[in-house]
Design a protein around this motif. Structure first.
Motif, mmCIF file in Angstrom:
data_model
loop_
_atom_site.group_PDB
_atom_site.id
_atom_site.type_symbol
_atom_site.label_atom_id
_atom_site.label_comp_id
_atom_site.label_asym_id
_atom_site.label_seq_id
_atom_site.Cartn_x
_atom_site.Cartn_y
_atom_site.Cartn_z
ATOM 1 N N ALA A 92 -97.903 42.148 16.355
ATOM 2 C CA ALA A 92 -99.105 41.568 15.757
ATOM 3 C C ALA A 92 -98.807 41.044 14.363
ATOM 4 O O ALA A 92 -99.234 39.940 13.992
ATOM 5 C CB ALA A 92 -100.212 42.608 15.704
ATOM 6 N N TYR A 146 -102.495 43.322 18.524
ATOM 7 C CA TYR A 146 -103.219 44.343 17.764
ATOM 8 C C TYR A 146 -104.056 45.218 18.700
ATOM 9 O O TYR A 146 -104.061 46.459 18.580
ATOM 10 C CB TYR A 146 -104.102 43.648 16.727
ATOM 11 C CG TYR A 146 -105.165 44.505 16.105
ATOM 12 C CD1 TYR A 146 -104.865 45.389 15.061
ATOM 13 C CD2 TYR A 146 -106.482 44.448 16.566
ATOM 14 C CE1 TYR A 146 -105.850 46.190 14.495
ATOM 15 C CE2 TYR A 146 -107.471 45.238 16.005
ATOM 16 C CZ TYR A 146 -107.150 46.109 14.972
ATOM 17 O OH TYR A 146 -108.123 46.904 14.414
ATOM 18 N N LEU A 171 -98.220 46.780 17.078
ATOM 19 C CA LEU A 171 -98.521 46.402 15.695
ATOM 20 C C LEU A 171 -97.427 45.544 15.058
ATOM 21 O O LEU A 171 -97.731 44.619 14.289
ATOM 22 C CB LEU A 171 -98.780 47.662 14.880
ATOM 23 C CG LEU A 171 -99.928 48.529 15.415
ATOM 24 C CD1 LEU A 171 -100.169 49.719 14.492
ATOM 25 C CD2 LEU A 171 -101.196 47.726 15.597
ATOM 26 N N VAL A 197 -104.208 45.184 10.844
ATOM 27 C CA VAL A 197 -103.012 45.839 11.367
ATOM 28 C C VAL A 197 -102.604 46.993 10.462
ATOM 29 O O VAL A 197 -102.309 48.119 10.932
ATOM 30 C CB VAL A 197 -101.858 44.833 11.521
ATOM 31 C CG1 VAL A 197 -100.565 45.568 11.907
ATOM 32 C CG2 VAL A 197 -102.189 43.796 12.568
#
Length: 325
Positions: A291, A283, A288, A315
């Motif tokens: 994550a 993150y 992303l 996120v």
């Protein structure tokens, strides 16, 4: 002594011959009888047995008895060892107690330790050391047991004695450093651990403890220097990899931390904190999708759903910011 005994033997033989001659004036019967004595040697030996031969027989008899006793003790130890190896520690203790040898007494202490009766094991070790003050193996095992039972000051005393006696043993310095650290003597403990590493650069237990200390006090450069030394020897050591990942993570170096946490996952480490820190590292790096994968994995672990949802929300919020931009 041998010449004296032989002289007595010849004198006895002379007296024996005189006695027969006196009984047999004509000599005929005597000659036959003496021939029988010479032919049947055992009769002559019985009568003319030298003194040194009698002593020799006594010695042989003693040695035979000693060997018999030794064989019996060996059989006792073998039985006790078998009982110990299969985990029948109580029976092993009772069998070892029949023998007062160094090995048997040490095995009794080990059996008490294996049973979890640490106090009796400690007393047994102390009795051994009292009788044999230079018995390093007993001191070493007692020191480890004292450290295990949180009697750190007593453990330190023993490990200091051992390191003074043998200054080339990295394991002694490791346990000295471990006990000192546990007793909150960090400076002395770290010196002992550094000594262990200088003696053996592959001593991973010392490297782990020293690296862990530097991570906890937030000295990442020192931590990484020590940990990299261990990882050169054992690149897949999950304990060292975890500490290295934490050193980077705590220092805000998420670019270095993320692949290390990912490596831990690939090595079978599925702990919640790893997924949480992996997700946060991705993150922070604006990775992303990676994550979200980490947080989805965390979501599957019972009682950690809330952390996963919180991470996913962050996120999604960052994704929304990207879309807005």
């Amino acid at each position: 002594m041998l010449e004296k005994s032989w002289t007595k033997t010849r004198w006895r033989y002379f007296r024996f011959s005189r006695k027969i001659s006196n009984r047999c004036p004509n000599g005929g019967y005597c000659a036959i009888y003496l021939s029988r004595i010479r032919i049947h040697g055992h009769k002559l030996i019985i009568y003319l047995l030298p003194i040194y031969m009698k002593k020799l027989l006594l010695i042989l008899l003693f040695l035979f008895s000693f060997c018999l006793v030794s064989q019996t003790l060996k059989e006792t130890i073998d039985v006790a060892d078998s009982l110990y190896q299969i985990g029948n520690y109580k029976a092993a203790i009772n069998t070892y107690a029949k023998d007062n040898t160094e090995k048997a007494q040490l095995q009794i202490a080990r059996a008490y330790h294996a049973l979890g009766n640490f106090q009796k094991a400690i007393v047994q070790y102390q009795n051994i050391i009292k009788n044999q003050p230079e018995y390093s193996l007993a001191k070493f095992e007692l020191g480890k047991l004292l450290d295990k039972t949180k009697k750190y000051e007593e453990a330190v005393v023993l490990f200091e004695e051992l390191t003074n006696l043998n200054q080339d043993n990295a394991e002694f310095y490791y346990y000295l450093g471990k006990s000192l650290q546990s007793n909150l003597a960090y400076e002395s403990g770290n010196k002992a651990l550094q000594k262990a590493i200088s003696l053996d650069s592959t001593h991973l237990k010392s490297i782990y403890l020293l690296g862990k200390y530097f991570v906890e006090v937030e000295e990442p450069s020192n931590a990484l220097k020590v940990l990299d030394k261990g990882l050169r020897t054992a690149p897949d050591d999950v304990a060292l990899l975890n500490l290295k990942a934490l050193a980077h993570f705590n220092n805000g170096d998420f670019t270095e931390a993320a692949p290390l946490f990912a490596r831990l996952v690939s090595l079978g480490e599925r702990k919640p904190f790893i997924y949480k820190k992996l997700g946060y590292s991705h993150y922070s790096n604006w990775e992303l999708d990676a994550a979200k994968s980490a947080y989805r994995a965390l979501e599957q672990i019972t009682n950690h759903e809330a952390d996963a949802y919180y991470g996913l929300a962050e996120v999604f919020l960052k994704e929304k910011q990207l879309d807005s931009a």
